[in-house]
Write a protein that holds these residues in place. Structure first.
Motif, PDB file in Angstrom:
ATOM      1  N   ASP A   8       7.076 -39.028 -86.481  1.00 37.03           N
ATOM      2  CA  ASP A   8       6.859 -39.966 -85.385  1.00 37.03           C
ATOM      3  C   ASP A   8       8.102 -40.071 -84.513  1.00 37.03           C
ATOM      4  N   HIS A   9       8.407 -38.998 -83.777  1.00 36.74           N
ATOM      5  CA  HIS A   9       9.511 -38.983 -82.843  1.00 36.74           C
ATOM      6  C   HIS A   9       8.959 -38.844 -81.437  1.00 36.74           C
ATOM      7  N   GLU A 187       4.532 -38.726 -77.791  1.00 36.19           N
ATOM      8  CA  GLU A 187       4.773 -39.234 -79.150  1.00 36.19           C
ATOM      9  C   GLU A 187       4.532 -38.170 -80.217  1.00 36.19           C
ATOM     10  N   LYS A 188       5.115 -38.449 -81.398  1.00 32.32           N
ATOM     11  CA  LYS A 188       4.891 -37.633 -82.604  1.00 32.32           C
ATOM     12  C   LYS A 188       5.334 -36.187 -82.438  1.00 32.32           C
ATOM     13  N   GLU A 191      10.760 -33.313 -83.409  1.00 30.25           N
ATOM     14  CA  GLU A 191      12.129 -33.163 -82.933  1.00 30.25           C
ATOM     15  C   GLU A 191      12.742 -34.553 -82.928  1.00 30.25           C
ATOM     16  N   ILE A 192      14.053 -34.656 -82.994  1.00 28.56           N
ATOM     17  CA  ILE A 192      14.703 -35.957 -82.899  1.00 28.56           C
ATOM     18  C   ILE A 192      14.349 -36.593 -81.561  1.00 28.56           C
ATOM     19  N   SER A 193      14.069 -37.892 -81.570  1.00 27.67           N
ATOM     20  CA  SER A 193      13.704 -38.570 -80.324  1.00 27.67           C
ATOM     21  C   SER A 193      14.781 -38.339 -79.274  1.00 27.67           C
ATOM     22  N   ARG A 194      14.335 -38.068 -78.055  1.00 27.17           N
ATOM     23  CA  ARG A 194      15.294 -37.845 -76.977  1.00 27.17           C
ATOM     24  C   ARG A 194      14.696 -38.283 -75.649  1.00 27.17           C
TER      25      ARG A 194
END
Length: 319
Positions: A8-9, A187-188, A191-194
């Motif tokens: 969930d990123h 969403e989802k 990868e790391i959230s960015r």
């Protein structure tokens, strides 16, 4: 490229009013080719494409899987150089393959290592050859049908954009994608959230059959791109086979059927007339009738007017 996954990123694109004006749609045969490897690797994640997966099983012995197996990893990531950002719905596979073959060695090695977690012994030439063989064997026989769904979706999104605005269009791309007040969230993603600003680089939207929720660039900072699921996929593999040339000729007439068959790419009236060895005025009459019946549409390129087939004509001809 990354596809939406179980983690969930979130990728956030920040768009200015100018950026919203520059949103464009495109198709990429190369991206569909690379992304299709995911469906073969993990068919359970692509239930709508299972008929295609089953159909190509007998064709899979030919392509070079020593190469192809390194182009997508267990989390469905693939190097961005394999999917050059398309800028048009008319993008051709051969042109994209040429771009892939020109990737610089540093980018080639760095992106493959990032995806696979180890250095590579592959070369751009070998990758291009493997992708070309895979395209001809596994994708090309089905591309006309796939392209019809993809182009029809672009037409649909274009109507929403024109009638309701860019924001409304973005909010209808899929459940993993949302837009509000200059912020587009995906969403989802695995990868790391960015968060990234478009900053005038242009956001390209591409319908794809092989990204169940969303597809984004693998590398942070890459040119803004978003793949989304097209409408109509549930019926993709239940469409009946296209009519034969004889059937089409009986339906619309031999002369007009020949014109449609020649429009595998946009062409001028003069070009078609020379090919058929008839007068431009005769071709013009056929084109006007085909246009009124929704089978061709004009496209201006500088001082020339090119004609291309519509989605309806592509269903009729298989082009």
């Amino acid at each position: 490229m990354e596809s939406a996954a179980r983690i969930d990123h979130v990728l956030t694109y920040e768009l200015t009013s100018k950026d919203l004006e520059e949103v464009r749609f495109a198709l990429s045969p190369a991206a569909e080719t690379v992304l299709s490897l995911r469906a073969l690797r993990d068919p359970g994640r692509f239930p709508l494409q299972l008929p295609w997966v089953r159909a190509v099983q007998s064709l899979l012995e030919g392509p070079d899987w020593e190469v192809l197996g390194q182009l997508v990893n267990a989390t469905m990531g693939s190097p961005d150089f394999l999917t050059p950002r398309p800028m048009s719905p008319l993008t051709q596979f051969a042109d994209e393959l040429e771009i892939i073959g020109r990737v610089d060695q540093e980018t080639f090695e760095r992106q493959l290592e990032a995806v696979n977690g180890e250095s590579t012994t592959l070369t751009p030439g070998r990758v291009v050859e493997a992708l070309g063989d895979y395209w001809q064997t596994v994708m090309a026989p089905y591309w006309n049908r796939m392209r019809t769904i993809l182009t029809a979706d672009i037409t649909y999104r274009g109507h929403i954009l024109t009638q309701q605005g860019t924001g409304a269009m973005l909010n209808e791309l899929g459940p993993a994608i949302s837009y509000s007040q200059g912020v587009l969230k995906v969403e989802k993603v695995s990868e790391i959230s960015r968060s990234e600003r478009i900053n005038g680089r242009g956001l390209v939207l591409q319908p794809t059959l092989f990204g169940p929720h969303a597809v984004i660039p693998y590398d942070p900072g890459a040119d803004p791109f978003l793949g989304y699921p097209p409408r109509g996929q549930a019926n993709l593999w239940t469409v009946v086979a296209p009519p034969t040339p004889q059937d089409l000729a009986q339906l619309i007439g031999t002369a007009r059927a020949r014109v449609l068959r020649l429009l595998t790419h946009p062409r001028t009236t003069t070009d078609i007339a020379a090919e058929l060895q008839v007068t431009p005025s005769a071709v013009s009459q056929h084109l006007q009738l085909l246009r009124r019946t929704g089978l061709v549409e004009p496209q201006r390129a500088g001082k020339q007017v090119l004609y291309r087939t519509t989605e309806l004509a592509q269903l009729l001809t298989g082009n």
